[in-house]
Write a protein that holds these residues in place. Sequence first.
Motif, PDB file in Angstrom:
ATOM      1  N   ALA A 276       0.863  -1.180   0.000  1.00 32.48           N
ATOM      2  CA  ALA A 276       0.000   0.000   0.000  1.00 32.48           C
ATOM      3  C   ALA A 276       0.902   1.232   0.000  1.00 32.48           C
ATOM      4  O   ALA A 276       1.682   1.425   0.933  1.00 32.48           O
ATOM      5  CB  ALA A 276      -0.905  -0.005   1.227  1.00 32.48           C
ATOM      6  N   VAL A 277       0.817   2.068  -1.042  1.00 34.72           N
ATOM      7  CA  VAL A 277       1.737   3.197  -1.186  1.00 34.72           C
ATOM      8  C   VAL A 277       1.075   4.514  -0.767  1.00 34.72           C
ATOM      9  O   VAL A 277       1.543   5.211   0.116  1.00 34.72           O
ATOM     10  CB  VAL A 277       2.264   3.288  -2.636  1.00 34.72           C
ATOM     11  N   GLY A 278      -0.007   4.916  -1.447  1.00 38.08           N
ATOM     12  CA  GLY A 278      -0.706   6.136  -1.076  1.00 38.08           C
ATOM     13  C   GLY A 278       0.112   7.396  -1.266  1.00 38.08           C
ATOM     14  O   GLY A 278       0.107   8.281  -0.419  1.00 38.08           O
ATOM     15  N   GLN A 279       0.805   7.517  -2.383  1.00 35.92           N
ATOM     16  CA  GLN A 279       1.659   8.673  -2.666  1.00 35.92           C
ATOM     17  C   GLN A 279       1.047   9.528  -3.758  1.00 35.92           C
ATOM     18  O   GLN A 279       0.694   9.029  -4.824  1.00 35.92           O
ATOM     19  CB  GLN A 279       3.047   8.207  -3.084  1.00 35.92           C
ATOM     20  N   GLY A 280       0.929  10.824  -3.513  1.00 39.39           N
ATOM     21  CA  GLY A 280       0.310  11.716  -4.479  1.00 39.39           C
ATOM     22  C   GLY A 280       1.306  12.580  -5.216  1.00 39.39           C
ATOM     23  O   GLY A 280       2.434  12.779  -4.773  1.00 39.39           O
ATOM     24  N   TYR A 281       0.876  13.108  -6.377  1.00 40.74           N
ATOM     25  CA  TYR A 281       1.682  13.999  -7.205  1.00 40.74           C
ATOM     26  C   TYR A 281       0.850  15.231  -7.551  1.00 40.74           C
ATOM     27  O   TYR A 281      -0.228  15.112  -8.144  1.00 40.74           O
ATOM     28  CB  TYR A 281       2.099  13.316  -8.504  1.00 40.74           C
ATOM     29  N   ALA A 282       1.359  16.412  -7.185  1.00 42.75           N
ATOM     30  CA  ALA A 282       0.662  17.631  -7.565  1.00 42.75           C
ATOM     31  C   ALA A 282       0.829  17.941  -9.045  1.00 42.75           C
ATOM     32  O   ALA A 282       0.094  18.740  -9.604  1.00 42.75           O
ATOM     33  CB  ALA A 282       1.168  18.808  -6.718  1.00 42.75           C
TER      34      ALA A 282
END
Length: 501
Positions: A155-161
């Motif tokens: 489970a990563v859950g990493q966002g990119y703006a």
Amino acid sequence: MTARSMSKGSNLPVDARAVRAELTWAAGAGVPDIDGSALLLTGSGRVRDDGDFVFYNQPRHTSGAVTHLGKRSAAGAATDTVEVDLSRLEPAVERVVLCASSDGGTFGQVQGLVLRLLDAGTGAEIARFDMVAGTETAFIGGELYRRQEKWKFRAVGQGYASGLAGLATDFGITVDDAPPAAADSTTTAAGPSAAPGATTPPAASAAPPAAPATPPRSPVAPTVSAPASPAPVPPAVPPSVPPSAPRLTKGEERLPVDMRKRLSLRKEQVAVSLRKHGAAGVTARVVLVLDASGSMSFLYSKGVVADVVERMAAVAAQLDDDGEMQAWTFASHPARLPDLLLGELPEWLRLHVRVGEMSLFRRGRKRGLDPSQVDMREVGIQNEEQKVIAEVRSFVRNSPSAAPTLVLFFSDGGVYRNAEIERELREAVEEPIFWQFVGLGRSNYGVLERFDTLPGRRVDNVGFFAVDDIGTVPDPELYDRLLSEFPQWITAAGRAGILRS
């Protein structure tokens, strides 16, 4: 296989021959459109060519192993699904990254965002990951990765703006942006609905601007093609954004040539990660905390911890104006280490990257130690995270800084003082500190991996992820994971009055 609710950074084995990754969210008025996708990566952490990107305009990988099944809606809920036949993945593919992009808004506007991993054969749920996002327009929900010829899910859950285009660039895909407004007549052929590898036809100089033939789709709109070289291609930095350039730090010229080159490249990668998450020019005091408990012995003896410290020095070099990094080690008790000055990095690694020790009959200070070294017998071998957390908090209170503090905290698990750790971190919510915990491959991280989901906090002041082997994680990916939540906390803490400009 029993279904498991997962927290960010946790992982589990996958025994199914094929799986479906279902991204679900609450649909409705004002909610952005969400598109699922997948990237097939080699051991270098990059795609081989544009065919390794599976999304709505390229829904099936040539190997037949990964397929974008598309969306469906029912009872106010929307779902987009990617199926992965693990048995058909080519040997060169070591990871399948499960991504999503939003069109018409950010993921912070999306409620009920969940990634479910299902056994494609039986339909049984293997894992469920409830995600929370902010200003991101692209997101990595999780990843399937090969470990010793078996598959696992993280489970990563990493966002990119920077949207899906920015995310794809990180993994080796070159994104050719659409022409500027003056050339709008060319956007319909290679605009939002163009497939990877498509080319943009030349504009007809005499033709008036044409209306788009189809509505815009997700942020992956620009033309996508794979680079000929495997070298990372960070996004170009406009001359108007000088704060995101790597900082020059006193002392770098004293480093060995190879180490200085690694540091220079890593600083650039840190700068790219900050810019991507909307934090170009941010400064912070960086504090390093190293687990020195007995179970860490192998990681110290194999040089893993020393390598981690060198990689973290680039974060301090980029974020901290003086390039210095305060440091602690801990096991049964915490001990502050000498500040890490960039120009003294090789000697600091030699003297201070050491595991705890135990002695039943010690008398006085251990012989043969450099005056600057900690007697590791005083540190011990057991995990007492709450003690070092309290000591770092005391340091920040007694040494105020105009910049926020970012704590990079490395441990291999074995957490058992959950109530005490939770109390310290809850009290620290009102302090100008963000705690980024990194798990180094063992297990039982207790409250550290659950803290993101605990209610009753004004701001989220804790990040956590775990990796099986941090040495195999490419620098750009490691820095993205380390820094993905820090900018969000800065914004939230500023609004809450915890940080003052």
